[in-house]
Design an enzyme around this catalytic site. Structure first.
Site, short mmCIF file in Angstrom:
data_model
loop_
_atom_site.label_atom_id
_atom_site.label_comp_id
_atom_site.label_asym_id
_atom_site.label_seq_id
_atom_site.Cartn_x
_atom_site.Cartn_y
_atom_site.Cartn_z
N GLY A 77 0.81 -1.21 0.00
CA GLY A 77 0.00 0.00 0.00
C GLY A 77 0.85 1.27 0.00
CG ASN A 159 -5.31 4.51 8.65
OD1 ASN A 159 -5.56 5.42 7.83
ND2 ASN A 159 -4.34 4.60 9.53
CD GLN A 187 -7.31 -0.14 7.29
OE1 GLN A 187 -8.16 -0.94 7.66
NE2 GLN A 187 -6.05 -0.23 7.67
CG HIS A 209 -0.40 -6.26 5.12
ND1 HIS A 209 -0.58 -5.86 6.42
CD2 HIS A 209 0.10 -5.18 4.47
CE1 HIS A 209 -0.20 -4.60 6.55
NE2 HIS A 209 0.22 -4.16 5.38
CB THR A 245 12.40 -10.11 -10.96
OG1 THR A 245 13.51 -9.90 -11.84
CG2 THR A 245 11.87 -11.52 -11.13
CB CYS A 333 1.82 8.32 17.55
SG CYS A 333 1.47 9.83 16.69
C1 PLP Z 1 -1.80 -0.08 5.97
C2 PLP Z 1 -2.13 1.14 5.19
C3 PLP Z 1 -1.24 1.67 4.23
C4 PLP Z 1 0.13 1.10 4.02
O1 PLP Z 1 0.07 -0.17 3.38
P1 PLP Z 1 1.31 -1.18 3.50
O2 PLP Z 1 0.92 -2.30 2.58
O3 PLP Z 1 1.39 -1.60 4.92
O4 PLP Z 1 2.51 -0.45 3.04
C5 PLP Z 1 -1.64 2.77 3.50
N1 PLP Z 1 -2.84 3.33 3.68
C6 PLP Z 1 -3.73 2.85 4.58
C7 PLP Z 1 -5.07 3.52 4.72
C8 PLP Z 1 -3.41 1.75 5.36
O5 PLP Z 1 -4.28 1.30 6.25
#
Ligand code: PLP
Length: 387
Positions: A77, A159, A187, A209, A245, A333
């Site tokens: 993300g 989030n 999210q 994830h 890759t 934080c």
């Molecule tokens: C977790 C999250 C991200 C970051 O994604 P990663 O795959 O952990 O780098 C970005 N934006 C939101 C809203 C998230 O909840």
């Protein structure tokens, strides 16, 4: 107790990450073992890797109601957000567009990228305000628009406080002015429809994830015709938009995880929303000087977030952990930081409330017994966390 209970601690932090779906692991396994080819190779090993890659791309495009060639695979993300902002900003700057609109609710992957574009690369950044419910309204975005706006970025669901933004309306506003709209759906993809045409978006970020896929893989949707300067140069993978890759097992895993999330969306939502509503009801009834943060209805179905007046949020998390509950304060934080969260501050909450935040996020394996146990323990723990 669910399968996600370990060390006698119940997991209530599904917005931070989710465990891998066992079906997803099964789909990934061949690509760690005998199906190990490089998707760029000419021989049969490469061809089978490429077939798996393109099948995954089709699956993700289908989930998004997009075209396969509009999907770029990334490392997660954060990278998708970085590529969306920086890639569009640099491509549009050549045409004289040097202004970016974000808002006070964004994940740091968006807000820190926008801030770097301002501090180091000469862009101007406007921060649209949030309303009391933590949403970015179309009016707030409209008030920030300028003739030289290069890009607008508004997250689909927050989030930290769970609020869902009116993306389709903001998209219509941007479309009418020819300004690309990016949405961070990292999210939202676990719980909400992600049809990019219904949402009127030009760029959309995913991270596997957060929806029972593997960590370290994501995707960026880029509508055909949207200018994007590659940020990672090298080989011609992803039509030259992101070199390197391909991580085939993870990409296959993400595609399956997204397919299951969307196919099972109604059942998953019905399960968590009932538990979530019970928890919110119980907390507001049993704990004095407590408030729900974020929108009461227009919020992610698995998401409950609270503020408790004069409570120490970090201390509360430690008490919860000791009592066997893995929760979050919701903000990025780290423990020990005395500063209230930017998002809670943007809601207009006074410091004495914003410092006492708690985020509880549920998953497909959450049970009524788990939620009852948390609801029973919270009043005493919040009392202890109050100075
Ligand atoms: C977790 C999250 C991200 C970051 O994604 P990663 O795959 O952990 O780098 C970005 N934006 C939101 C809203 C998230 O909840």
């Amino acid at each position: 107790m669910s399968i996600h209970t370990q060390l006698n601690t119940i997991y209530f932090d599904y917005a931070a990450t989710t465990p891998l779906d066992a079906r997803v692991l099964t789909a990934m396994q061949p690509y760690f073992l005998h199906e190990f080819g490089n998707s760029s190779s000419v021989h049969g090993y490469g061809q089978r890797a490429e077939a798996a890659l393109e099948n995954a791309r089709e699956m993700i495009a289908t989930a998004l109601n997009a075209r396969a060639d509009e999907i770029i695979f990334t490392s997660g993300g954060s990278e998708s957000d970085n590529l969306a902002l920086r890639g569009t900003a640099f491509a549009r700057r050549k045409l004289g567009y040097t202004h970016i609109i974000v808002n006070h609710g964004e994940h740091h992957a968006v807000s820190h990228t926008a801030q770097q574009l301002a501090d180091e690369f000469g862009f101007e950044v406007s921060y649209a305000p949030l309303n009391r419910d933590g949403q970015v309204t179309p009016e707030a975005v409209a008030a920030c628009l300028r003739p030289n706006t290069a890009l607008v970025s508004v997250m689909y669901a927050n989030n930290e406080i769970g609020s869902i933004n009116p993306i389709a309306e903001i998209g219509a506003l941007c479309r009418a002015r020819g300004i690309p709209l990016h949405t961070d759906a990292v999210q939202a993809a676990a719980w909400l429809p992600i049809d990019v045409n219904a949402l009127n978006v030009d760029l959309l970020s995913l991270g596997a994830h957060k929806f029972y896929g593997p960590k370290g893989v994501g995707a960026l949707y880029v509508r055909k015709g949207t200018p994007l300067l590659p940020m990672q140069t090298g080989g011609s993978q992803e039509r030259g938009r992101r070199a390197g890759t391909h991580n085939i097992p993870y990409i296959v895993g993400m595609a399956h995880a997204l397919h299951y999330a969307q196919a099972e969306r109604a059942a998953r939502t019905a399960h968590v929303i009932a538990l979530r509503n019970d928890l919110i009801g119980s907390v507001l009834e049993t704990i004095p000087n407590a408030q729900l943060s974020g929108h009461p209805q227009e919020r992610l179905p698995n998401h409950a977030s609270f503020v408790f007046e004069n409570a120490d949020g970090n201390f509360l998390l430690a008490l919860l952990d000791t009592a066997g509950f893995a929760c979050s304060s919701g903000s990025a934080c780290k423990t020990g930081s005395p500063e209230p969260s930017e998002v809670l501050t943007a809601l207009g909450l006074p410091r004495a409330w914003a410092l006492g935040s708690l985020r509880v996020t549920l998953g497909t394996a959450s049970t009524p017994a788990e939620v009852r146990a948390l609801a029973a323990a919270l009043p005493n723990l919040v009392q202890k966390a109050r100075r």
